[in-house]
Design a protein around this motif. Structure first.
Motif, PDB file in Angstrom:
ATOM      1  N   UNK A   1     -54.869  75.520  22.459  1.00 36.15           N
ATOM      2  CA  UNK A   1     -54.656  76.514  23.515  1.00 36.15           C
ATOM      3  C   UNK A   1     -55.351  76.099  24.802  1.00 36.15           C
ATOM      4  N   UNK A   2     -56.567  75.575  24.705  1.00 33.74           N
ATOM      5  CA  UNK A   2     -57.292  75.156  25.904  1.00 33.74           C
ATOM      6  C   UNK A   2     -56.634  73.953  26.556  1.00 33.74           C
ATOM      7  N   UNK A   3     -56.122  73.033  25.743  1.00 32.12           N
ATOM      8  CA  UNK A   3     -55.381  71.906  26.315  1.00 32.12           C
ATOM      9  C   UNK A   3     -54.110  72.399  27.001  1.00 32.12           C
ATOM     10  N   UNK A   4     -53.493  73.419  26.444  1.00 27.30           N
ATOM     11  CA  UNK A   4     -52.313  73.989  27.079  1.00 27.30           C
ATOM     12  C   UNK A   4     -52.677  74.656  28.399  1.00 27.30           C
ATOM     13  N   UNK A   5     -53.833  75.330  28.441  1.00 27.93           N
ATOM     14  CA  UNK A   5     -54.304  75.908  29.700  1.00 27.93           C
ATOM     15  C   UNK A   5     -54.549  74.805  30.729  1.00 27.93           C
ATOM     16  N   UNK A   6     -55.152  73.711  30.297  1.00 27.58           N
ATOM     17  CA  UNK A   6     -55.368  72.580  31.212  1.00 27.58           C
ATOM     18  C   UNK A   6     -54.031  72.062  31.753  1.00 27.58           C
ATOM     19  N   UNK A   7     -53.052  71.964  30.876  1.00 27.68           N
ATOM     20  CA  UNK A   7     -51.722  71.489  31.299  1.00 27.68           C
ATOM     21  C   UNK A   7     -51.113  72.444  32.324  1.00 27.68           C
ATOM     22  N   UNK A   8     -51.255  73.759  32.090  1.00 30.36           N
ATOM     23  CA  UNK A   8     -50.735  74.719  33.061  1.00 30.36           C
ATOM     24  C   UNK A   8     -51.463  74.593  34.393  1.00 30.36           C
TER      25      UNK A   8
ATOM     26  N   UNK B   1     -50.008  73.830  38.171  1.00 35.03           N
ATOM     27  CA  UNK B   1     -50.275  74.679  39.331  1.00 35.03           C
ATOM     28  C   UNK B   1     -50.923  73.901  40.475  1.00 35.03           C
ATOM     29  N   UNK B   2     -51.672  72.855  40.126  1.00 35.12           N
ATOM     30  CA  UNK B   2     -52.425  72.104  41.128  1.00 35.12           C
ATOM     31  C   UNK B   2     -51.717  70.836  41.579  1.00 35.12           C
TER      32      UNK B   2
ATOM     33  N   UNK C   1     -56.277  82.354  27.147  1.00 36.92           N
ATOM     34  CA  UNK C   1     -56.286  81.330  28.180  1.00 36.92           C
ATOM     35  C   UNK C   1     -54.962  80.607  28.274  1.00 36.92           C
ATOM     36  N   UNK C   2     -54.393  80.248  27.124  1.00 37.76           N
ATOM     37  CA  UNK C   2     -53.108  79.550  27.129  1.00 37.76           C
ATOM     38  C   UNK C   2     -52.010  80.431  27.712  1.00 37.76           C
TER      39      UNK C   2
ATOM     40  N   UNK D   1     -49.692  79.925  31.236  1.00 35.46           N
ATOM     41  CA  UNK D   1     -48.224  79.936  31.235  1.00 35.46           C
ATOM     42  C   UNK D   1     -47.669  81.073  32.087  1.00 35.46           C
ATOM     43  N   UNK D   2     -48.344  82.216  32.093  1.00 37.38           N
ATOM     44  CA  UNK D   2     -47.892  83.330  32.931  1.00 37.38           C
ATOM     45  C   UNK D   2     -47.981  82.957  34.407  1.00 37.38           C
ATOM     46  N   UNK D   3     -49.045  82.262  34.796  1.00 37.50           N
ATOM     47  CA  UNK D   3     -49.195  81.854  36.189  1.00 37.50           C
ATOM     48  C   UNK D   3     -48.154  80.809  36.575  1.00 37.50           C
TER      49      UNK D   3
END
Length: 678
Positions: free
Chosen positions: A107-114, A118-119, A160-161, A165-167
């Motif tokens: 999940x945290x790696x997925x948050x990093x990917x999102x 975004x960046x 977090x994940x 993805x929502x953002x």
């Protein structure tokens, strides 16, 4: 959003995995050493999630324990459903925690990917901000207090994940061509609803994010866009509230009923406000200052978030994130336990602040080389400042995990080894004990749910109200053992239990007390379920919340109606003087209680009021809403070793009429009310 070259993408994923997996190893390694090989869980609430996950895997979704029925006590609707496949794959017992740890890392790696998406640099200034996407993983793991929650086994990493993805979905809805924009708006709305299903305080983000999606509708209708982005969350909240009402009788979840300061009927509004302010002060000092490096450095993340909010490209995400972060803290401050459990309730707010700060870093870096240097300096300071807390948080994680393993897991082992095997255990918000022992349980605090009975609200009113609900159960369904903290359960553990074992831990940093005691139950003082008094045409068992609700019972608040309980000999000759439990309420002088008469035939009656020993008091009794018909009743001193009864003749009663009982002199200890035919 363009895809970067494959080689660069692989390098980025490798660089993202290093800090995430390194942080995981830093927390899990010492904790495993402290627990003696039991997979670490620094919170017993982790095992509550595991119980919900096991029930879901066995075909009983939204139940804590199969057979207990629907429960609204899970803090996350989605997390147990995500854990359930792990149980089916063979991750059983504490080792479901390993599956949760793998899930957290993913999940945290997925948050990093999102965050990387975004960046991603685009448009003017892209060259000077390209580096920001490469440090995105550092924003995820830079705050040790948040890392503690990321890896705790709770739902925070999944949140977090979903947050990432929502953002991303909201950004896609903004940038999509008009033909695809409605579909992207619906996607953003669904993911916002999933956020709320994962953590309820995420509604503080879901609402402004829906407004941001509508603001970015461009040539499309803003009202329609707002509906697409907000309707899923509204439907989720409505459906969840309706399910709670149907299956539990409460619109709110059991956690809200049990933990919200506003649910407590006894304190005055000013006293409740003081508690909320205390929570806000603790959250500000410990979560928004101490956890971020101290008062000086704590302003850096909000400052970078403000930069993002002022930037045209990022403001539609940054503004909702800032509103969501501080709004969720305001919601959390209403929770009576907000200051405890290592501030885990502040974790979503910290995650939102970090994402907003990452957006602000990119927005500033995009303004040219000088601004990029300033962005790098600010980001470096913001990310480095909390690092001094790593050793402390890693040590706390290990000690807390040892506490849970040494107390809750050990109690589960001892109960599971008892012969004969207990049929049901009474406990208080303890997840490891039923999950690991396999023994059915009733949660006296109500978070586990049991056949729709209002244990959560009863626990707020007082321990004797919990006993009243147990009295409603058939003898075979009543718990035959307790696993409780004696200081939490005075009037139950000491009255209805016999101490047979105990588990005491040292260096307690997480458990509610250092000793959890095992009792054998003795319910002989309880009445058989469904027992009715001979000659009674109606009765109200005071402090039995089921009976009170059926009779629209009410008492004066605040500072009135406190629940009490006693076991006394019955003064009635036909009862043989046997000790009998009853719960009641204190009605202070000048206050009143009232109830509606049930379906009885119209006619004269005698009002019989049970009370215990005490000095002389005076009551005012009235039937109907007219105060002028009040009858004054003088009550003499009563013996302290038995139940006493006050009888008041009533000229006429009818179904639905309101009976008001006022305490005119002294405090009335009201335990039971009967209507008898004269």
């Amino acid at each position: 959003m363009r895809r970067p070259p494959r080689t660069r993408l692989l390098l980025w994923h490798a660089s993202a995995a290093l800090p995430v997996l390194g942080a995981a190893a830093a927390f899990y390694g010492p904790a495993l050493a402290r627990t003696g090989g039991v997979w670490p869980a620094p919170l017993d609430d982790v095992y509550i999630h595991f119980g919900f996950a096991r029930a879901a895997a066995l075909g009983h979704p939204f139940s804590w324990i199969p057979g207990n029925g629907y429960s609204s006590g899970g803090t996350s609707l989605t997390y147990p459903l995500v854990l359930a496949p792990g149980y089916l794959l063979g991750f059983r017992g504490p080792w479901l925690g390993l599956f949760a740890a793998l899930l957290a890392c993913a999940a945290l790696l997925d948050l990093c990917r999102s965050l990387r998406r975004l960046l991603e640099p685009r448009g003017p200034g892209a060259a000077s901000s390209r580096w920001v996407a490469w440090i995105a993983p550092l924003f995820v793991v830079a705050v040790p207090l948040l890392d503690w929650s990321w890896f705790s086994g709770m739902e925070v990493a999944l949140l977090g994940a979903v947050l990432g993805r929502a953002l991303v979905a909201a950004r896609r809805a903004e940038l999509a061509p008009p033909a695809r924009r409605p579909a992207e708006q619906r996607r953003a709305g669904l993911l916002a609803a999933l956020l709320v299903a994962t953590r309820p305080e995420a509604v503080a983000l879901a609402a402004p994010l829906a407004v941001a999606v509508a603001h970015g509708a461009g040539s499309l209708c803003a009202a329609a866009a707002l509906a697409r982005a907000s309707l899923p969350t509204a439907l989720l909240l409505g459906a969840n509230a309706a399910a709670n009402r149907v299956f539990t009788g409460e619109w709110g979840a059991a956690g809200a009923v049990r933990k919200l300061i506003l649910s407590n009927p006894y304190p005055a509004p000013l006293e409740k406000a003081v508690e909320v302010i205390k929570n806000l002060a603790a959250l500000r000092v410990q979560a928004l200052e101490g956890a971020l490096g101290g008062p000086s450095f704590a302003l850096l993340l909000p400052l970078l978030g403000l930069v993002a909010a002022l930037d045209r490209r990022s403001r539609r995400l940054a503004v909702p994130l800032l509103i969501g972060a501080y709004g969720s803290l305001l919601l959390v401050a209403l929770n009576a336990t907000a200051r405890y459990q290592n501030l885990r309730y502040a974790a979503p707010a910290l995650a939102m602040l970090l994402v907003a700060a990452a957006l602000g870093t990119e927005a500033l870096a995009r303004r040219g080389r000088l601004a990029a240097g300033a962005a790098a300096a600010l980001a470096l300071a913001a990310l480095a400042a909390p690092s001094a807390m790593f050793a402390r948080q890693i040590d706390h994680f290990a000690r807390a995990s040892a506490n849970i393993a040494g107390q809750h897991v050990e109690v589960a082992r001892r109960l599971g080894a008892r012969a004969p095997r207990p049929r049901r255990v009474l406990l208080g918000d303890a997840g490891a004990i039923p999950y690991l022992s396999g023994i059915p349980a009733i949660d006296g605090l109500g978070l586990g749910g049991y056949r729709g009975m209002p244990f959560a609200r009863a626990s707020v009113h007082g321990v004797p109200a919990v006993v009243e609900l147990i009295e409603r159960l058939d003898a075979a369904d009543r718990p035959d053992v307790f696993a409780l903290y004696p200081s939490w359960w005075g009037g139950l553990a000491d009255v209805f239990g016999r101490r047979v074992d105990a588990v005491k831990i040292d260096d307690n940093v997480m458990c509610a007390a250092d000793e959890k005691v095992i009792y054998e139950a003795d319910w002989s003082a309880l009445a058989p379920p469904g027992e009715r008094r001979v000659g009674a045409i109606d009765e109200v068992d005071i402090a039995d919340l089921v009976d009170e609700r059926a009779h629209r019972y009410a008492f004066s608040t605040p500072r009135g109606g406190w629940v009490i309980g006693a076991v006394l000999r019955d003064g009635e000759a036909d009862a043989g003087g046997a000790p009998r439990f009853d719960a009641g309420r204190l009605i202070p002088e000048g206050r009143e209680q009232s109830f509606a008469i049930g379906p009885v035939a119209r006619g004269p009656a005698v009002l019989a009021l049970r009370t215990d020993g005490g000095g002389p008091i005076a009551l005012g009794v009235a039937v109907g809403r007219a105060a002028e018909g009040e009858v004054r009743v003088e009550v003499p001193e009563r013996p302290a070793d038995r139940w006493s009864e006050i009888r008041v003749p009533l000229r006429e009663v009818a179904p639905g009429e309101l009976v008001r009982i006022r305490s005119l002199q002294g405090t009335f200890r009201s335990f039971h009310v009967w209507l008898l035919r004269p």
